[in-house]
Enzyme design. Structure first.
Site, PDB file in Angstrom:
ATOM      1  N   TYR A  52       2.475  52.182  61.161  1.00 12.34           N
ATOM      2  CA  TYR A  52       1.560  53.312  61.370  1.00 12.34           C
ATOM      3  C   TYR A  52       1.267  54.057  60.071  1.00 12.34           C
ATOM      4  O   TYR A  52       0.312  54.838  60.007  1.00 12.34           O
ATOM      5  CB  TYR A  52       2.147  54.303  62.372  1.00 12.34           C
ATOM      6  N   LEU A 192      -2.244  55.746  78.689  1.00  8.15           N
ATOM      7  CA  LEU A 192      -3.475  56.243  79.317  1.00  8.15           C
ATOM      8  C   LEU A 192      -4.640  55.285  79.087  1.00  8.15           C
ATOM      9  O   LEU A 192      -5.797  55.657  79.277  1.00  8.15           O
ATOM     10  CB  LEU A 192      -3.812  57.641  78.789  1.00  8.15           C
TER      11      LEU A 192
END
Length: 274
Positions: A52, A192
């Site tokens: 990341y 999500l």
């Protein structure tokens, strides 16, 4: 700083992990403020990865929050590229240095490498760091049962978590069942569905009945399934909203309705969706 309402689940090695955490994928320098905000909202599990490019910012956010380090559970990950470059210890040292928080609570093999010997070599090194107390728990991400079994046979410490892409549209029934049989906790990333769940009319209808949002209903479904879930966020309001899921429960019928949204229907755990 808010007291955390998040329940903990017990891992196979006896450790405890918060069931709701804060993901930081796509965050960069803004990870510092986002992590600080999340901790103050009650998150105690923080998830990052060397890939990341934000471990330093995540570490700054943790220190900025002022919270006792013992109260947090911090996860990072080692990439397949790093696994293939010896000594693998150099990458663990870099993560420890960038985070600068003393130790790593959970380190994952981020993705299966092309050659499984690199899993085994890296696992051996991770076990050495666990013996030193610099890594508390070991796990994997995006691994199928065959790859996990190889580590179970090879290693002394079992993987306690498999972090996989899981949400109502991709429920990975076969992998969930296989990991459960191996006493490995499931952790949902992209819980999500990259925002899709927040606009789903079926989830919105269920949400209305509880005075909640579709995103909150989705996270609640994952929690009630017994999974760990790690939504990410930049917006402080969204970070707080994702935390506000402890004052309602989905009915059995609502759980079944959400389960019916599954689009990835294979139950073969070797039929990897990645």
């Amino acid at each position: 700083m808010n007291e955390s309402k998040v329940p903990y689940i017990t891992l196979s090695d006896g450790g405890m992990i918060p069931q709701l955490g804060f993901g930081t994928w796509t965050l960069r320098d803004d990870a510092e403020d986002a992590v600080d905000t999340a901790i103050k909202a009650g998150y105690r599990l923080i998830d990052t990865a060397s890939m990341y490019g934000n471990e330093e910012a995540v570490g700054r956010g943790i220190r900025k929050s002022g919270i006792d380090r013992e109260s947090l559970f911090v996860t990072t990950k080692i990439t397949p590229s790093e696994m293939s470059q010896r000594p693998q210890s150099q990458w663990i040292e870099k993560s420890l240095e960038r985070l600068d928080i003393g130790w790593i609570d959970l380190m994952l093999l981020h993705w299966p490498a092309a050659n499984e010997k690199y899993h085994r070599e890296t696992w051996d090194v991770l076990e050495e760091y666990a013996a030193k107390g610099l890594i508390k728990h070991l796990g994997v991400s995006n691994f199928n049962p065959r790859q996990i079994d190889d580590l179970l046979i090879h290693g002394h410490l079992p993987p306690v978590v498999n972090q996989i892409e899981l949400y109502p549209y991709r429920q990975q029934i076969g992998n969930v069942k296989a990991d459960g049989e191996r006493n490995i906790a499931i952790e949902c990333y992209s819980p999500l569905a990259e925002g899709r769940a927040a606009k789903d009319p079926v989830l919105e209808e269920i949400a209305k009945a509880h005075g909640k949002t579709a995103a909150q209903v989705t996270l609640r479904w994952e929690i009630q399934k017994g999974f760990i879930t790690i939504p990410k966020g930049r917006n402080p309001a969204h970070i707080q909203s994702n935390m506000d899921i402890w004052d309602f429960a989905l009915t059995e019928k609502e759980m079944e309705t959400i389960a019916s949204l599954n689009e990835y229907t294979s139950t073969d755990p070797e039929d990897s969706p990645w």
